[in-house]
Design an enzyme around this catalytic site. Sequence first.
Site, PDB file in Angstrom:
ATOM      1  CB  CYS A  30     -21.236   1.473 -88.863  1.00  0.00           C
ATOM      2  SG  CYS A  30     -21.844   0.916 -90.467  1.00  0.00           S
ATOM      3  CB  CYS A  50     -28.623  -1.316 -89.009  1.00  0.00           C
ATOM      4  SG  CYS A  50     -27.731  -1.332 -90.581  1.00  0.00           S
ATOM      5  CB  CYS A 104     -26.380  -2.064 -85.707  1.00  0.00           C
ATOM      6  SG  CYS A 104     -24.637  -2.545 -85.635  1.00  0.00           S
ATOM      7  CB  CYS A 162     -17.250 -15.090 -88.705  1.00  0.00           C
ATOM      8  SG  CYS A 162     -18.265 -13.941 -89.629  1.00  0.00           S
ATOM      9  CB  CYS A 167     -17.150 -16.543 -92.419  1.00  0.00           C
ATOM     10  SG  CYS A 167     -18.672 -15.625 -92.743  1.00  0.00           S
ATOM     11  CB  CYS A 209     -23.263 -17.027 -94.068  1.00  0.00           C
ATOM     12  SG  CYS A 209     -23.902 -16.839 -92.400  1.00  0.00           S
ATOM     13  NE  ARG A 265     -23.548 -19.509 -88.796  1.00  0.00           N
ATOM     14  CZ  ARG A 265     -22.483 -20.304 -88.762  1.00  0.00           C
ATOM     15  NH1 ARG A 265     -21.882 -20.552 -87.629  1.00  0.00           N
ATOM     16  NH2 ARG A 265     -22.003 -20.825 -89.877  1.00  0.00           N
TER      17      ARG A 265
HETATM   18  N1  SAM Z   1     -21.583  -4.131 -91.425  1.00  0.00           N
HETATM   19  C1  SAM Z   1     -21.824  -5.360 -92.038  1.00  0.00           C
HETATM   20  C2  SAM Z   1     -23.258  -5.573 -92.428  1.00  0.00           C
HETATM   21  O1  SAM Z   1     -24.129  -4.903 -91.912  1.00  0.00           O
HETATM   22  O2  SAM Z   1     -23.496  -6.439 -93.271  1.00  0.00           O
HETATM   23  C3  SAM Z   1     -21.367  -6.556 -91.206  1.00  0.00           C
HETATM   24  C4  SAM Z   1     -21.568  -6.581 -89.712  1.00  0.00           C
HETATM   25  S1  SAM Z   1     -23.260  -6.557 -89.129  1.00  0.00           S
HETATM   26  C5  SAM Z   1     -23.041  -6.267 -87.419  1.00  0.00           C
HETATM   27  C6  SAM Z   1     -23.765  -8.255 -89.284  1.00  0.00           C
HETATM   28  C7  SAM Z   1     -25.163  -8.640 -88.860  1.00  0.00           C
HETATM   29  O3  SAM Z   1     -25.255  -8.686 -87.456  1.00  0.00           O
HETATM   30  C8  SAM Z   1     -26.299  -7.744 -89.260  1.00  0.00           C
HETATM   31  O4  SAM Z   1     -26.702  -7.926 -90.570  1.00  0.00           O
HETATM   32  C9  SAM Z   1     -27.391  -8.155 -88.280  1.00  0.00           C
HETATM   33  O5  SAM Z   1     -28.180  -9.173 -88.860  1.00  0.00           O
HETATM   34  C10 SAM Z   1     -26.600  -8.704 -87.091  1.00  0.00           C
HETATM   35  N2  SAM Z   1     -26.798  -7.853 -85.894  1.00  0.00           N
HETATM   36  C11 SAM Z   1     -26.266  -6.633 -85.671  1.00  0.00           C
HETATM   37  N3  SAM Z   1     -26.671  -6.131 -84.481  1.00  0.00           N
HETATM   38  C12 SAM Z   1     -27.480  -7.062 -83.933  1.00  0.00           C
HETATM   39  C13 SAM Z   1     -28.219  -7.120 -82.713  1.00  0.00           C
HETATM   40  N4  SAM Z   1     -28.207  -6.120 -81.835  1.00  0.00           N
HETATM   41  N5  SAM Z   1     -28.930  -8.223 -82.456  1.00  0.00           N
HETATM   42  C14 SAM Z   1     -28.957  -9.251 -83.334  1.00  0.00           C
HETATM   43  N6  SAM Z   1     -28.285  -9.249 -84.508  1.00  0.00           N
HETATM   44  C15 SAM Z   1     -27.564  -8.164 -84.810  1.00  0.00           C
HETATM   45  C1  DTB Z   2     -24.923 -12.936 -87.778  1.00  0.00           C
HETATM   46  O1  DTB Z   2     -25.959 -13.253 -88.393  1.00  0.00           O
HETATM   47  N1  DTB Z   2     -24.857 -12.668 -86.486  1.00  0.00           N
HETATM   48  C2  DTB Z   2     -23.501 -12.287 -86.097  1.00  0.00           C
HETATM   49  C3  DTB Z   2     -22.719 -12.488 -87.421  1.00  0.00           C
HETATM   50  N2  DTB Z   2     -23.744 -12.821 -88.360  1.00  0.00           N
HETATM   51  C4  DTB Z   2     -21.853 -11.434 -87.939  1.00  0.00           C
HETATM   52  C5  DTB Z   2     -23.418 -10.917 -85.534  1.00  0.00           C
HETATM   53  C6  DTB Z   2     -24.344 -10.655 -84.393  1.00  0.00           C
HETATM   54  C7  DTB Z   2     -24.038  -9.322 -83.834  1.00  0.00           C
HETATM   55  C8  DTB Z   2     -24.776  -9.047 -82.563  1.00  0.00           C
HETATM   56  C9  DTB Z   2     -24.530  -7.692 -82.030  1.00  0.00           C
HETATM   57  C10 DTB Z   2     -23.110  -7.408 -81.619  1.00  0.00           C
HETATM   58  O2  DTB Z   2     -22.473  -8.234 -80.931  1.00  0.00           O
HETATM   59  O3  DTB Z   2     -22.619  -6.325 -81.947  1.00  0.00           O
HETATM   60 FE1  SF4 Z   3     -23.100  -0.840 -89.832  1.00  0.00          FE
HETATM   61 FE2  SF4 Z   3     -24.161  -2.291 -87.903  1.00  0.00          FE
HETATM   62 FE3  SF4 Z   3     -25.584  -1.748 -90.063  1.00  0.00          FE
HETATM   63 FE4  SF4 Z   3     -23.475  -3.433 -90.253  1.00  0.00          FE
HETATM   64  S1  SF4 Z   3     -25.354  -3.762 -89.097  1.00  0.00           S
HETATM   65  S2  SF4 Z   3     -23.999  -1.766 -91.646  1.00  0.00           S
HETATM   66  S3  SF4 Z   3     -22.121  -2.500 -88.714  1.00  0.00           S
HETATM   67  S4  SF4 Z   3     -24.833  -0.233 -88.570  1.00  0.00           S
END
Ligand code: SAM
Ligand code: DTB
Ligand code: SF4
Length: 331
Positions: A53, A57, A60, A97, A129, A189, A261
């Site tokens: 990506c 973030c 992430c 989802c 979703c 959501c 959730r």
């Molecule tokens: N790329 C899209 C976005 O950012 O909206 C969708 C996927 S992103 C992984 C979805 C959500 O997962 C993020 O907004 C964040 O709140 C959650 N998330 C990602 N990494 C995480 C982590 N290490 N621990 C907890 N929540 C996480």
């Molecule tokens: C949300 O709030 N939590 C989920 C879902 N929406 C997409 C994602 C959590 C991702 C946690 C880190 C991972 O597994 O990569």
């Molecule tokens: Fe990309 Fe992860 Fe940020 Fe979603 S949360 S925009 S997958 S870096």
Amino acid sequence: MNLRHDWTMEEIEMIYDRPLLDLIFDASKIHRENFDSQKVQVSSLISIKTGGCPEDCSYCPQAARYQTGVNSEGLMKTETVMNLAQKAKDQGASRVCLGAAWREVKDNKQFDQVLGMVKGITGMGVEVCCTLGMLTESQANKLKEAGLYAYNHNIDTSEDYYKSIISTRTYEDRLKTLKNVQKAKISVCSGGIIGMGETKEDRLGMLKTLSNLAIHPDSVPINTLVAVEGTPLEKQKEIPIWDLLRMIATARIIMPHSMVRLSAGRNSRSFQDQALCFLAGANSIFSGEKLLTTPNPEFNEDKELFELLGLKETPAFESHQKQQNYETLRH
Ligand code: SAM
Ligand code: DTB
Ligand code: SF4
């Protein structure tokens, strides 16, 4: 009960700071007035496009710029996604989802392919979703036409702290997408993450933004950070269960019709901790061995938990009917 969209920081703080057992009791009461306390909605995540990506973030593991061991993969084949969705349904998930490591949706062949997946999985009788990053109004409409039930787009934290967590997009961008989703009449959501080094004020600020939206999100995911090696937040300590309980209970009280959730971070919590989360008003979870890239309790483990606590899975579209009824009452 009338929903409020004008909660102030002071009011939210008074709730959040109540003696913990009284806070849980109040939240539990409101939960029981609005929901069947024996039902928990189960969703399952499928990462249809993993890693690589372009965003930064800090939490992430899928951001290309961090060395986390997550490999970048192309869009998953529709057939594979359909098979995984069927498996999730068979294991009791009422919502599937689909997550993509994209900054935003682009109007291209890949989006058309995702629309096909949404159509196909909706045809199985489960709620679909998507969480694909930023969306325009016309993309939201296309997803709606394909049958999309809900869209996940988290605001993550307070507007202030957001800037320290992500630099490649703004809080305003996030809110714009939420508006586009709501306009297309897709269920929203949206929630966030705690345990990223934020202050109590940041947590309250996030809850204020969510509860002051014109329509409360139908579903509010409360994630606790899964600290992944290689990300800037790798060294963050797991937050105490007490903070998580306060977040869940406060969300339940100020957004009484939303599904709260209990999301990422569940893997390291005991059954006892999770039971308290349900008592505090959480009524949905992600189940299945993986979230998107990190471990999560398996379906069997959750079945054991549900059996112990006397919980049942909410059937697909039931919460929708309930929320639709509230809508009718409101207008
Ligand atoms: N790329 C899209 C976005 O950012 O909206 C969708 C996927 S992103 C992984 C979805 C959500 O997962 C993020 O907004 C964040 O709140 C959650 N998330 C990602 N990494 C995480 C982590 N290490 N621990 C907890 N929540 C996480
Ligand atoms: C949300 O709030 N939590 C989920 C879902 N929406 C997409 C994602 C959590 C991702 C946690 C880190 C991972 O597994 O990569
Ligand atoms: Fe990309 Fe992860 Fe940020 Fe979603 S949360 S925009 S997958 S870096």
